[in-house]
Design a protein around this motif. Structure first.
Motif, PDB file in Angstrom:
ATOM      1  N   ALA A  55     -64.810  14.165  10.976  1.00 25.84           N
ATOM      2  CA  ALA A  55     -65.342  15.353  10.330  1.00 25.84           C
ATOM      3  C   ALA A  55     -66.027  14.952   9.035  1.00 25.84           C
ATOM      4  O   ALA A  55     -65.575  14.062   8.322  1.00 25.84           O
ATOM      5  N   ALA A  56     -67.102  15.618   8.758  1.00 27.66           N
ATOM      6  CA  ALA A  56     -67.821  15.331   7.526  1.00 27.66           C
ATOM      7  C   ALA A  56     -66.981  15.741   6.338  1.00 27.66           C
ATOM      8  O   ALA A  56     -66.382  16.823   6.337  1.00 27.66           O
ATOM      9  N   SER A  61     -48.505  22.037  12.757  1.00 32.10           N
ATOM     10  CA  SER A  61     -49.106  21.320  13.874  1.00 32.10           C
ATOM     11  C   SER A  61     -49.273  19.847  13.522  1.00 32.10           C
ATOM     12  O   SER A  61     -49.369  19.471  12.351  1.00 32.10           O
ATOM     13  N   ARG A  62     -49.324  18.988  14.542  1.00 29.72           N
ATOM     14  CA  ARG A  62     -49.433  17.546  14.361  1.00 29.72           C
ATOM     15  C   ARG A  62     -50.519  16.993  15.290  1.00 29.72           C
ATOM     16  O   ARG A  62     -50.864  17.612  16.287  1.00 29.72           O
ATOM     17  N   TYR A  63     -51.009  15.824  14.959  1.00 33.57           N
ATOM     18  CA  TYR A  63     -51.973  15.109  15.788  1.00 33.57           C
ATOM     19  C   TYR A  63     -53.239  15.928  16.047  1.00 33.57           C
ATOM     20  O   TYR A  63     -53.652  16.115  17.184  1.00 33.57           O
ATOM     21  N   TRP A  64     -53.820  16.453  14.961  1.00 32.25           N
ATOM     22  CA  TRP A  64     -55.096  17.147  15.125  1.00 32.25           C
ATOM     23  C   TRP A  64     -56.055  16.251  15.897  1.00 32.25           C
ATOM     24  O   TRP A  64     -56.064  15.031  15.693  1.00 32.25           O
ATOM     25  N   GLU A  88     -43.797  17.984   2.346  1.00 26.08           N
ATOM     26  CA  GLU A  88     -43.279  17.293   3.523  1.00 26.08           C
ATOM     27  C   GLU A  88     -44.214  17.460   4.715  1.00 26.08           C
ATOM     28  O   GLU A  88     -44.526  16.492   5.420  1.00 26.08           O
ATOM     29  N   LEU A  89     -44.692  18.683   4.936  1.00 26.67           N
ATOM     30  CA  LEU A  89     -45.532  18.944   6.107  1.00 26.67           C
ATOM     31  C   LEU A  89     -46.952  18.411   5.927  1.00 26.67           C
ATOM     32  O   LEU A  89     -47.575  17.945   6.884  1.00 26.67           O
ATOM     33  N   LEU A  90     -47.487  18.490   4.719  1.00 29.65           N
ATOM     34  CA  LEU A  90     -48.833  17.974   4.476  1.00 29.65           C
ATOM     35  C   LEU A  90     -48.893  16.461   4.653  1.00 29.65           C
ATOM     36  O   LEU A  90     -49.849  15.921   5.229  1.00 29.65           O
ATOM     37  N   SER A 142     -52.540  12.552  11.696  1.00 27.97           N
ATOM     38  CA  SER A 142     -53.935  12.866  11.997  1.00 27.97           C
ATOM     39  C   SER A 142     -54.914  11.973  11.245  1.00 27.97           C
ATOM     40  O   SER A 142     -56.120  12.017  11.517  1.00 27.97           O
ATOM     41  N   GLY A 143     -54.414  11.181  10.291  1.00 29.30           N
ATOM     42  CA  GLY A 143     -55.277  10.228   9.606  1.00 29.30           C
ATOM     43  C   GLY A 143     -56.114  10.804   8.491  1.00 29.30           C
ATOM     44  O   GLY A 143     -56.922  10.102   7.901  1.00 29.30           O
ATOM     45  N   ARG A 144     -55.922  12.074   8.155  1.00 32.34           N
ATOM     46  CA  ARG A 144     -56.688  12.684   7.068  1.00 32.34           C
ATOM     47  C   ARG A 144     -56.000  13.954   6.603  1.00 32.34           C
ATOM     48  O   ARG A 144     -55.128  14.483   7.284  1.00 32.34           O
ATOM     49  N   LYS A 145     -56.397  14.436   5.451  1.00 37.56           N
ATOM     50  CA  LYS A 145     -55.840  15.682   4.926  1.00 37.56           C
ATOM     51  C   LYS A 145     -56.526  16.863   5.600  1.00 37.56           C
ATOM     52  O   LYS A 145     -57.729  16.806   5.903  1.00 37.56           O
TER      53      LYS A 145
END
Length: 905
Positions: free
Chosen positions: A28-29, A660-663, A701-703, A710-713
């Motif tokens: 994503a940009a 949610s996890r693994y976007w 904790e969740l962030l 997911s490798g990004r915020k």
């Protein structure tokens, strides 16, 4: 102990995160974000557009159009203060209406004017009273149900002696102060319906609702907020243990796009079964004879209930310390020659035998019912007392009672339609003088609305197979799970349950193979030692878990726990706590009454999700085609607060947030759970600076978890909040959302994601019926017109297939949408999230993140089931605050091995 074949317990590495190859996150940009500011004046957003997707359908709803007539007048609000003649305030509930009715009969000021009184502190009139402050004095002869003689005995114990003295004692003098408080324009309702902001709208509608309550009160109804219950045996249904479900109706005004409407719905409350007290106690305690009654439990159950005895009503304050044969009181005999009052001690039994000529047959050896005060008790024999009708039962229901209530209160759509039409007809609101003075008229026809049926989303299962569910349902017949797990290390634990273990294991093996799950034979079947089967549940768990740990060569992937009773087993909470908090072992509890392929398949769906697998997902997830979600890193949150059971105010509330996890997946979640005060509605632990406490706070904790998987915020955060009323919407926006923003900025000051905040309400009274069919509305039915809010952004969705009763829609309120969804895209997203619930093969009634949050809160709440918070703080090592309030007890933290799992499935 009975053993089965040993499995391979060699060390296995933890399974890697499951992301199918075709679900590699899109790049994503990066977005340039502006720092958000904290605010305390956010308001719910207005509707931004009209949705149009879906097949049109004609519906009816249980809203009835209200005509306003002339509405240029005012409601005058007066505060009501009631005092005894000596200046003490009146605090007895139910007294106010009787006193105000007496004033309206006696004084011209209220006799000639229409008014509505809420029974407590507020009275409303159409047109003002003569003065801004009025004082009245009234004498009430029967204001209280407890009429106690001066000697402490129930009224008429001294029959024929000094009647004037007893009459003066019964009569009580009250002073009433009416003080002008405010003026509420009726025009405020019309202004709000036109979209004009009016601070008086809620007040004006509240007055109309109070008029309905007063109307029901005059008919002798039991009032429970805006629900009214008549004393009619046709409305009662027995749910066991001396408790009846009482059917009534809910009635309240509300503003809609189509104008003001009256929402009427079937309502149910629990009441105590009226009749002889002894019969009730036997039924309540499930004993055959009064001699078997536990009087300690009986005392707690009867306190504050109302009885009828001696042709009068009294409120029970307790039970006597001694049985009727031995319990004495002082009976006044009259004055002697010197003018002094003479008295003698007599037992309650002898008094009724000698003075009332009543031979007690059943309760001479039972405690008496006390209807007096602590220093002036008054006793009645148990067998002479009957419980009056329409008394609410407020204690928690058992699982059996809940099941009975659900089964007996179901109504098909056509039956509900008939009952509601009858309720409106019998209410006779057209004869209510206050409503007529306001120019209010109510139409008798159900409101017609236009609905749309959304197409169900396409699902993907094993081997790349995809399909479209039919009628909101699907199954795994001849299908495999999309990501089945491999179970090599597991064992079975049996808590004295009768179960054909061989058949159970064979069925598990067969069904697992069909679903693609590779499962080895269990290492062992651990049977509970019968010597401990009568011990308290925590002791039983510790004993058997000790045996399991001693016998297993290493930690298992799964422990299958067989409970002796379904759902309400005392073992459940301690077992989950031991497994998840202390040992970090995934566990699945079952209580099989009938083992078959369907039952075991449902169990395997839960097991697969708990161990990191996935049963199915939406086809739009791998195709990256969810608008504004697939293209930008998006975190989906589900938030819920589980409150303590009735009568357990010592227990804390449990706040749970799942993420949610693994976007770009939106089907896999993890949970973070905290305790908080039982009286706090908002979630308190969303943000806690690390420097201030050991607890990082829920959002940090969740962030961090989302960033690691997911490798990004996340740049978009969608929040689904459950269990808040309309009056709390501003708190969600200005407190909870602020805390989430603070948590984001605490991790990175330059990071400012966009938010969409959606409230899901199930506890409402709007229902939808097909105009030309007796069946429930089809799954996927959405309504966003006519009966929705005239200004704010909301819609109703029936995602589920209504198989029994009448479908209850979920009411979604969009409070904030910075992400910028179109109306169609947002409704499609909400609808799709009703199909990602991993433990079910049906569309569910509310989005899966909220269901997961509710499950997580409920399951971890079971951890505290056997903790005693009512004892001294030193017992638990807790200090008392300066205000004398002990701190909220904390949940044990989940073991690191299960923290990231879907343990709640």
């Amino acid at each position: 102990m009975a053993s089965s074949a040993r499995g391979d317990f060699g060390s296995l590495p933890p399974p890697p995160p499951i992301i199918p190859p075709n679900l590699v996150p899109m790049k994503a940009a990066p977005e340039k974000s502006k720092k958000k500011t904290y605010t305390s004046n956010r308001l719910p957003m207005a509707r931004t557009g009209i949705a149009g997707k879906g097949q049109r359908i004609k519906l009816l709803t249980n809203h009835f159009r209200v005509g306003m007539g002339k509405n240029d007048g005012y409601f005058y609000h007066y505060s009501v203060n009631l005092f005894y003649v000596d200046g003490r305030p009146v605090e007895t509930t139910g007294t106010g209406r009787k006193i105000i009715d007496k004033i309206s009969e006696t004084y011209e000021e209220l006799k000639v004017i229409n008014f509505a009184y809420d029974g407590e502190k507020s009275l409303f009139t159409i047109g003002s009273l003569p003065d801004k402050m009025l004082h009245f004095t009234v004498v009430m002869e029967e204001v209280s149900a407890k009429r106690i003689g001066r000697d402490g005995s129930p009224e008429n114990y001294n029959e024929g002696k000094d009647k004037k003295m007893r009459r003066d004692f019964r009569a009580k003098t009250f002073t009433v102060e009416l003080r002008y408080a405010a003026k509420i324009p009726m025009q405020a309702i019309a202004n709000a319906l036109r979209g004009q902001d009016s601070g008086h709208f809620r007040d004006a509608v509240r007055v109309l609702d109070i008029i309905l309550k007063q109307h029901a009160s005059k008919q002798g109804c039991l009032l429970v907020r805006q629900s009214f219950f008549h004393d009619n045996p046709r409305n009662f249904t027995d749910i066991g243990s001396g408790v009846l479900g009482c059917r009534g109706f809910y009635s309240s005004f509300c503003a809609t796009q189509g104008g003001l409407s009256l929402n009427i719905d079937v309502s149910t409350t629990m009441i105590v079964k009226p009749g002889p007290v002894l019969d009730f106690l036997c039924e309540n305690q499930s004993v055959r004879h009064p001699n078997m009654i536990d009087w300690y439990k009986a005392k707690r159950m009867l306190k504050n209930l109302r009885i009828k005895a001696n042709n009068m009503e009294y409120k029970i304050t307790g039970l006597s310390d001694y049985p009727c044969r031995k319990q004495t009181f002082s009976l006044r005999l009259g004055k002697d020659a010197h003018g002094e009052m003479q008295s003698s001690e007599i037992t309650v039994y002898d008094y009724f035998k000698r003075h009332k000529k009543i031979e007690l047959r059943h309760s001479a050896d039972f405690p008496c019912i006390n209807v007096g005060k602590p220093k002036r008790p008054a006793y009645f024999p148990m067998e002479l007392c009957t419980l009056v009708s329409l008394q609410r039962y407020t204690k928690a229901l058992t699982n059996l009672q809940r099941a009975q209530l659900a089964e007996k209160s179901r109504q098909k759509p056509d039956e509900r339609k008939r009952v509601l039409a009858e309720s409106l007809r019998n209410s006779r609101y057209d004869r209510e003088p206050m409503l007529r003075s306001c120019g209010i008229t109510i139409e008798s026809d159900f409101t017609k609305v236009d609905g749309r049926v959304l197409q169900p989303p396409r699902l993907i299962v094993g081997n790349g197979e995809n399909f479209v569910p039919r009628n909101g349902r699907w199954n795994f017949n001849n299908k495999q799970l999309v990501e089945p797990v491999t179970i090599k290390r597991w064992a079975v634990v049996n808590f004295s349950a009768r179960c054909d273990m061989g058949y159970l294991l064979n069925t598990i093996k067969k069904c697992a193979a069909l679903k693609g799950i590779i499962i080895a034979p269990p290492f062992q079947i651990f049977e509970e030692d019968t010597r401990y089967s009568r011990e308290p549940a925590p002791v039983r768990v510790e004993k058997l878990y000790g045996t399991v740990k001693a016998m297993l060569p290493g930690p298992p992937q799964l422990l299958l726990c067989i409970l002796p009773q379904k759902k309400n087993s005392d073992i459940y909470g301690p077992w989950k706590r031991k497994s998840l908090a202390d040992e970090g072992v995934a566990t699945q509890c079952i209580a099989p009454t009938k083992i078959n392929d369907h039952y075991i398949t449902n169990v395997l769906l839960k097991v697969n999700a708990k161990l990191g697998g996935m049963n199915s997902f939406l086809s739009v997830e791998p195709s990256h085609s969810i608008p504004l979600v697939s293209s930008v890193p998006t975190l989906i949150l589900g938030m819920d607060v589980s409150r303590c059971s009735p009568g357990r105010s010592d227990l804390p509330s449990i706040a749970a947030v799942v993420s949610s996890r693994y976007w770009p997946l939106i089907s896999q979640y993890r949970a973070s759970v905290r305790t908080q005060s039982s009286r706090v509605e908002m979630i308190e632990s969303l943000f806690k600076p690390v420097s201030d406490t050991v607890d990082e706070g829920i959002m940090r904790e969740l962030l961090l978890d989302f960033q690691s998987t997911s490798g990004r915020k996340p740049q978009h955060i969608i929040i689904f909040r459950n269990g808040v009323s309309e009056s709390q919407f501003n708190q969600v926006l200005n407190h909870e959302l602020n805390d989430i923003i603070k948590a984001c900025e605490h991790l990175d000051e330059s990071w400012s994601p966009k938010f969409t905040v959606i409230i899901a309400q199930r506890n409402h009274h709007t229902k939808f019926l097909q105009a030309n069919s007796p069946d429930n509305v089809p799954p996927g039915t959405v309504i966003d017109n006519k009966i929705c809010h005239p200004h704010n952004y909301d819609f109703y969705l029936c995602a589920q297939a209504g198989m029994i009763g009448t479908t209850r829609p979920t009411h979604y309120h969009v409070l904030r949408d910075e992400i910028g969804f179109s109306a169609d895209d947002l409704q499609e997203l909400v609808h799709s999230l009703s199909y990602v619930y991993q433990r079910s093969t049906t569309a569910i009634s509310v989005v899966a993140p909220i269901c997961y949050a509710h499950l997580a809160a409920a399951q971890m709440g079971q951890f505290m089931k056997f903790d005693d918070f009512s004892e001294t703080s030193s017992r638990h090592g807790r200090s008392i605050s300066a205000a004398g309030i002990p701190p909220v007890p904390q949940l044990p933290r989940l073991h690191g091995d299960v923290t990231n799992s879907m343990f709640f499935c």
